[in-house]
Design a protein around this motif. Structure first.
Motif, mmCIF file in Angstrom:
data_model
loop_
_atom_site.group_PDB
_atom_site.id
_atom_site.type_symbol
_atom_site.label_atom_id
_atom_site.label_comp_id
_atom_site.label_asym_id
_atom_site.label_seq_id
_atom_site.Cartn_x
_atom_site.Cartn_y
_atom_site.Cartn_z
ATOM 1 N N SER A 112 0.628 -1.219 -0.003
ATOM 2 C CA SER A 112 0.052 0.024 -0.052
ATOM 3 C C SER A 112 0.890 1.492 -0.135
ATOM 4 C CB SER A 112 -1.007 -0.112 1.359
ATOM 5 O OG SER A 112 -0.097 -0.083 2.402
ATOM 6 N N GLU A 113 2.252 1.089 0.545
ATOM 7 C CA GLU A 113 3.030 2.240 0.206
ATOM 8 C C GLU A 113 3.047 2.889 -1.085
ATOM 9 O OE1 GLU A 113 7.402 0.230 -0.213
ATOM 10 O OE2 GLU A 113 6.307 0.450 1.749
ATOM 11 N N LYS A 114 2.774 2.035 -2.153
ATOM 12 C CA LYS A 114 2.905 2.634 -3.718
ATOM 13 C C LYS A 114 1.755 3.533 -3.736
ATOM 14 C CE LYS A 114 4.158 -1.838 -5.132
ATOM 15 N NZ LYS A 114 3.648 -3.304 -6.049
ATOM 16 N N CYS A 115 0.592 3.635 -2.866
ATOM 17 C CA CYS A 115 -0.714 4.153 -3.394
ATOM 18 C C CYS A 115 -1.061 5.276 -2.086
ATOM 19 C CB CYS A 115 -1.802 3.255 -3.147
ATOM 20 S SG CYS A 115 -1.602 1.903 -4.217
ATOM 21 N N TYR A 116 0.029 5.617 -1.272
ATOM 22 C CA TYR A 116 -0.291 6.466 -0.150
ATOM 23 C C TYR A 116 -0.741 7.948 -0.782
ATOM 24 C CZ TYR A 116 0.135 9.092 3.994
ATOM 25 O OH TYR A 116 -0.407 10.068 5.170
ATOM 26 N N LEU A 117 -0.032 8.045 -1.718
ATOM 27 C CA LEU A 117 -0.328 9.594 -2.602
ATOM 28 C C LEU A 117 -0.941 9.520 -3.793
ATOM 29 C CD1 LEU A 117 2.928 11.603 -1.837
ATOM 30 C CD2 LEU A 117 0.907 11.546 -0.582
ATOM 31 N N THR A 118 -1.385 8.237 -4.124
ATOM 32 C CA THR A 118 -2.140 8.089 -5.457
ATOM 33 C C THR A 118 -3.655 7.571 -5.108
ATOM 34 O OG1 THR A 118 -1.662 5.693 -5.813
ATOM 35 C CG2 THR A 118 0.233 7.435 -6.526
ATOM 36 N N THR A 119 -3.546 6.610 -4.088
ATOM 37 C CA THR A 119 -5.038 6.024 -3.840
ATOM 38 C C THR A 119 -5.645 5.026 -4.717
ATOM 39 O OG1 THR A 119 -6.858 7.290 -4.968
ATOM 40 C CG2 THR A 119 -6.018 8.514 -3.123
ATOM 41 N N GLU A 158 15.013 2.628 -1.299
ATOM 42 C CA GLU A 158 15.133 2.798 -2.433
ATOM 43 C C GLU A 158 13.821 3.191 -3.094
ATOM 44 O OE1 GLU A 158 16.707 -0.523 -4.531
ATOM 45 O OE2 GLU A 158 18.347 -0.450 -3.521
ATOM 46 N N GLN A 159 12.637 3.260 -2.201
ATOM 47 C CA GLN A 159 11.260 3.549 -2.959
ATOM 48 C C GLN A 159 11.227 4.994 -2.616
ATOM 49 O OE1 GLN A 159 9.608 1.145 -4.270
ATOM 50 N NE2 GLN A 159 11.161 -0.416 -3.886
ATOM 51 N N SER A 160 10.048 5.683 -3.297
ATOM 52 C CA SER A 160 9.489 6.627 -2.980
ATOM 53 C C SER A 160 8.261 7.115 -3.135
ATOM 54 C CB SER A 160 10.462 7.620 -4.321
ATOM 55 O OG SER A 160 9.349 7.787 -5.443
ATOM 56 N N LEU A 161 7.616 8.139 -2.769
ATOM 57 C CA LEU A 161 6.338 8.372 -2.714
ATOM 58 C C LEU A 161 5.599 8.667 -4.189
ATOM 59 C CD1 LEU A 161 5.714 10.264 0.647
ATOM 60 C CD2 LEU A 161 5.416 7.626 0.169
ATOM 61 N N SER A 162 6.624 8.940 -4.985
ATOM 62 C CA SER A 162 5.913 9.821 -6.139
ATOM 63 C C SER A 162 5.887 8.961 -7.445
ATOM 64 C CB SER A 162 7.075 10.904 -6.294
ATOM 65 O OG SER A 162 7.016 11.655 -5.242
#
Length: 436
Positions: A112-119, A158-162
């Motif tokens: 779900s970290e992939k979607c924190y800023l995308t939903t 290595e991940q990001s929120l963007s």
């Protein structure tokens, strides 16, 4: 020409792009089935109704926070602060605490970290495809006003929120020294000349590619010509971005009274690495180098150098109600709230035309995980600080029927001056949150 092009007339996508000398994706055309790819939405310029620059920082910790130490037992403006919120004493009127929120249909635990800023829904699924993140959506409107449209930072990992509009992850900057150099070092005359040459060459390649793409126009039906026109609009935006880069290339970078940061090797010191990134974010905002920043904080099995902690962060996050693990988890998370407090205080200490930098900067702090021990993605908590809202309250939503966190994103976009009533799963603005 018929809607379906014969096999002898179909376009070889890979050969076409190689001839253009650049990797350029095209829309999916019904009348040219051999040519396919993605189209991007058109960007429109942003605006600020009150004439003041507005900024946004989004920080996410992917391990969640221990709820009994975080969520107050009561709500409203007279709520009693929890253990973690007591760390923010003195800043109570500067932030709003949210509980009982979630991204509908976002599951998958750590995925779900992939979607924190995308939903975007169901990140753990095999057919998952992400959508644009909040910061990159905003960058398409307000990013042109600064040297760097956005700044994507990763405290560790290595991940990001963007994510781009095409749902492609944007790599985060992990070395503070390199970020500092990019923000404030001019480089040698040779380096600047080389960069300018790259920009000119890039525009030349784009011109050549566009010439070939336009040649397709005659062979497409009306519907596909519309797709092509939309696509060309997005490519022209790339051209404009390169032109803006070239304009910024000839402008001096800001000077700051700060020493270049020293990188912390290894991922164990989550506290030190996060603090460095927050300090860089403050400098970038203060110099108006960018107005949009994301910081991703990732928990590992390594033991952070915090007194009283001798187990890995990930291990104690999966505490299974073990009191010893919960005690160590509390020490780790409390330290992170101190970093957040210090970041807000530093922003609030910078004066800007009668306001403070915090007054003009929205800072979102939260996690994609509601319960780190069980990987539950429901009942998220979040803090929104600064940015010109009427703060000082705990907005408690239904813990059984969570309120969409995306509505907060809509409120934030509107505060940036972007005219929209929806973003991702958010429809309308967040109830109870008012602008000053």
């Amino acid at each position: 020409m018929p809607d379906n092009v014969s096999n002898s007339r179909q376009f070889d996508r890979r050969r076409f792009l190689r001839a253009a000398g650049v990797t350029l994706a095209l829309p999916l055309f019904e009348s040219a089935p051999g040519v396919r790819a993605q189209s991007a939405a058109r960007s429109e310029p942003g605006f600020h109704p009150d004439g003041r620059p507005r900024r946004m920082v989004c920080i996410c910790n992917n391990m969640g926070f221990y709820k009994p130490h975080l969520i107050p037992g009561d709500s409203g403006r007279d709520y009693t602060p929890s253990r973690y919120l007591k760390v923010l004493d003195g800043l109570r009127d500067k932030f709003t605490f949210l509980s009982g929120v979630a991204h509908p249909e976002v599951d998958g635990g750590h995925a779900s970290e992939k979607c924190y800023l995308t939903t975007a829904p169901h990140p753990g699924g095999n057919s998952f495809r992400n959508t644009v993140s909040l910061d990159q959506f905003a960058a398409s409107y307000v990013g042109r006003e600064t040297r760097f449209p956005s700044l994507v930072l990763t405290a560790n990992g290595e991940q990001s929120l963007s994510w781009t509009r095409a749902g492609v992850p944007i790599p985060g900057h992990t070395k503070p020294s390199q970020v500092f150099r990019r923000l404030f070092f001019e480089g040698t005359s040779e380096e600047m000349a080389a960069q300018e040459l790259k920009l000119r060459q890039g525009r030349s390649i784009m011109d050549a590619a566009l010439a070939q793409v336009k040649a397709l126009h005659r062979g497409l039906n009306a519907a596909d010509r519309g797709k092509l026109d939309e696509y060309l609009t997005s490519v022209r935006e790339v051209e404009r971005q390169m032109q803006r880069q070239q304009e910024w290339q000839n402008k001096p970078k800001p000077r700051v009274n700060a020493r270049p940061p020293v990188d912390i090797e290894g991922d164990a010191d989550i506290v030190g690495r996060t603090r460095l990134m927050c300090d860089l974010a403050k400098l970038a905002l203060e110099t108006d180098s960018t107005r949009l920043i994301t910081i991703f904080v990732e928990g590992f099995f390594v033991v952070p150098p915090i007194k009283g902690v001798d187990q890995g962060y990930h291990t104690v996050a999966h505490h299974s109600q073990d009191p010893a693990k919960i005690a160590q988890l509390g020490l780790i998370e409390e330290e992170q709230f101190r970093i957040f407090r210090d970041f807000l205080m530093k922003l609030d200490a910078v004066k800007e035309e009668g306001d403070t930098l915090l007054d003009r900067t929205m800072v979102l702090y939260g996690s994609n995980i509601g319960n780190g021990s069980s990987h539950d993605t429901r009942n998220l908590s979040a803090i929104l600080a600064g940015g010109g809202f009427r703060h000082g309250q705990h907005l408690a939503f239904d813990r059984d029927n969570n309120h969409p966190l995306g509505t907060l994103f809509v409120s934030m976009l509107q505060r940036l001056g972007i005219e929209t009533d929806e973003f991702g799963s958010g429809r309308g603005t967040l109830r109870g949150l008012e602008m000053v």
